[in-house]
Design a protein around this motif. Structure first.
Motif, PDB file in Angstrom:
ATOM      1  N   LYS A   1     -24.188  23.373 -12.305  1.00  7.35           N
ATOM      2  CA  LYS A   1     -23.532  22.311 -11.567  1.00  7.35           C
ATOM      3  C   LYS A   1     -23.012  22.847 -10.245  1.00  7.35           C
ATOM      4  N   GLU A   2     -22.962  21.991  -9.301  1.00 11.81           N
ATOM      5  CA  GLU A   2     -22.605  22.364  -7.941  1.00 11.81           C
ATOM      6  C   GLU A   2     -21.192  22.950  -7.841  1.00 11.81           C
TER       7      GLU A   2
ATOM      8  N   THR B   1     -29.318  26.713  -3.861  1.00  8.85           N
ATOM      9  CA  THR B   1     -29.043  25.328  -4.247  1.00  8.85           C
ATOM     10  C   THR B   1     -30.282  24.463  -4.074  1.00  8.85           C
ATOM     11  N   SER B   2     -30.534  23.598  -5.049  1.00 12.34           N
ATOM     12  CA  SER B   2     -31.661  22.672  -4.981  1.00 12.34           C
ATOM     13  C   SER B   2     -31.258  21.436  -4.178  1.00 12.34           C
ATOM     14  N   PRO B   3     -32.237  20.654  -3.753  1.00  8.52           N
ATOM     15  CA  PRO B   3     -31.906  19.332  -3.213  1.00  8.52           C
ATOM     16  C   PRO B   3     -31.313  18.470  -4.331  1.00  8.52           C
ATOM     17  N   ARG B   4     -30.619  17.410  -3.980  1.00 16.80           N
ATOM     18  CA  ARG B   4     -30.065  16.489  -4.979  1.00 16.80           C
ATOM     19  C   ARG B   4     -31.216  15.802  -5.702  1.00 16.80           C
TER      20      ARG B   4
ATOM     21  N   GLU C   1     -32.374  13.045  -9.021  1.00 15.16           N
ATOM     22  CA  GLU C   1     -31.940  11.932  -9.859  1.00 15.16           C
ATOM     23  C   GLU C   1     -32.177  12.267 -11.320  1.00 15.16           C
TER      24      GLU C   1
ATOM     25  N   SER D   1     -27.022  11.614 -10.344  1.00 16.68           N
ATOM     26  CA  SER D   1     -27.708  12.622  -9.546  1.00 16.68           C
ATOM     27  C   SER D   1     -26.874  13.890  -9.499  1.00 16.68           C
ATOM     28  N   ARG D   2     -27.552  15.013  -9.242  1.00 13.12           N
ATOM     29  CA  ARG D   2     -26.844  16.285  -9.142  1.00 13.12           C
ATOM     30  C   ARG D   2     -27.726  17.319  -8.461  1.00 13.12           C
ATOM     31  N   VAL D   3     -27.127  18.437  -8.137  1.00 17.34           N
ATOM     32  CA  VAL D   3     -27.887  19.578  -7.629  1.00 17.34           C
ATOM     33  C   VAL D   3     -27.794  20.679  -8.666  1.00 17.34           C
TER      34      VAL D   3
ATOM     35  N   GLN E   1     -27.864  24.939  -9.179  1.00 19.97           N
ATOM     36  CA  GLN E   1     -27.633  26.170  -8.454  1.00 19.97           C
ATOM     37  C   GLN E   1     -27.969  27.362  -9.334  1.00 19.97           C
TER      38      GLN E   1
ATOM     39  N   ALA F   1     -35.623  20.448 -10.026  1.00 21.51           N
ATOM     40  CA  ALA F   1     -34.616  21.178  -9.245  1.00 21.51           C
ATOM     41  C   ALA F   1     -34.864  22.681  -9.342  1.00 21.51           C
TER      42      ALA F   1
END
Length: 129
Positions: A1-2, A11-14, A16, A21-23, A25, A53
Motif C-alpha cells: 500500500k502506498e 511505485t506503480s501507476p494507480r 483499479e 483503486s490503489r498503487v 510499491q 501493478a
C-alpha cells in the motif's frame, strides 16, 4: 500500500481493483534495475489489478515479467472478472493451479503435464502427484 514502506520504493501507476483503486510499491532493496525474465507469483487472480501493478513496476526496472503464476484464477471460464484477459492483453501469460468453472465448482489440474500426473483427492479434487 502506498506510503507504508520505509525508505525509497518503486511505485506503480494507480490501478483499479474490485474494491477501489490503489498503487503498489516495492522497496528499492527488494528489486534492482536489471534485465531478464521474471515470474510474478500471487494467490488469487480476479480483476488483475495487483498483478498488472507488479508487472508495471518490474517493466519500469527493465525486467521482463513474462508470466503471472496464481493458485486460483477467479477470472477465467464463465467468471465476469477480467484479470486473465487483461494480463493476456498486456502480453503476460497466466499459469494457474485452479480455475473458476461453468458449474461453479473449483477445478484443479496440472497445466503443464499429462493427466497421468494428476490424482483425485477426496478433499481437494484433482491435484498434482
Amino acid at each position: 500500500k502506498e506510503g507504508q514502506l520505509p525508505g525509497p520504493s518503486h511505485t506503480s501507476p494507480r490501478v483499479e481493483m474490485d474494491y477501489g483503486s490503489r498503487v503498489m510499491q516495492v522497496h528499492d532493496a527488494a528489486v534492482s534495475p536489471s534485465s531478464g525474465k521474471v515470474v510474478v507469483v500471487d494467490d488469487i487472480l480476479a480483476t488483475g489489478g495487483s498483478a498488472l501493478a507488479c508487472v508495471s513496476i518490474l517493466k519500469s526496472l527493465g525486467l521482463d515479467p513474462f508470466e503471472v503464476a496464481v493458485v486460483y484464477d477467479y477470472s477465467d471460464g464463465d467468471s465476469v472478472l477480467d484479470g486473465n484477459a487483461k494480463l493476456r492483453d498486456a502480453g503476460v501469460s497466466v499459469f494457474k493451479l485452479a480455475t473458476f468453472c461453468r458449474d461453479g465448482d473449483m477445478r484443479w489440474w496440472l497445466e503443464r503435464g499429462p493427466d497421468s500426473d494428476v490424482v483425485l483427492s477426496p478433499l481437494m479434487g484433482k491435484v498434482n502427484k
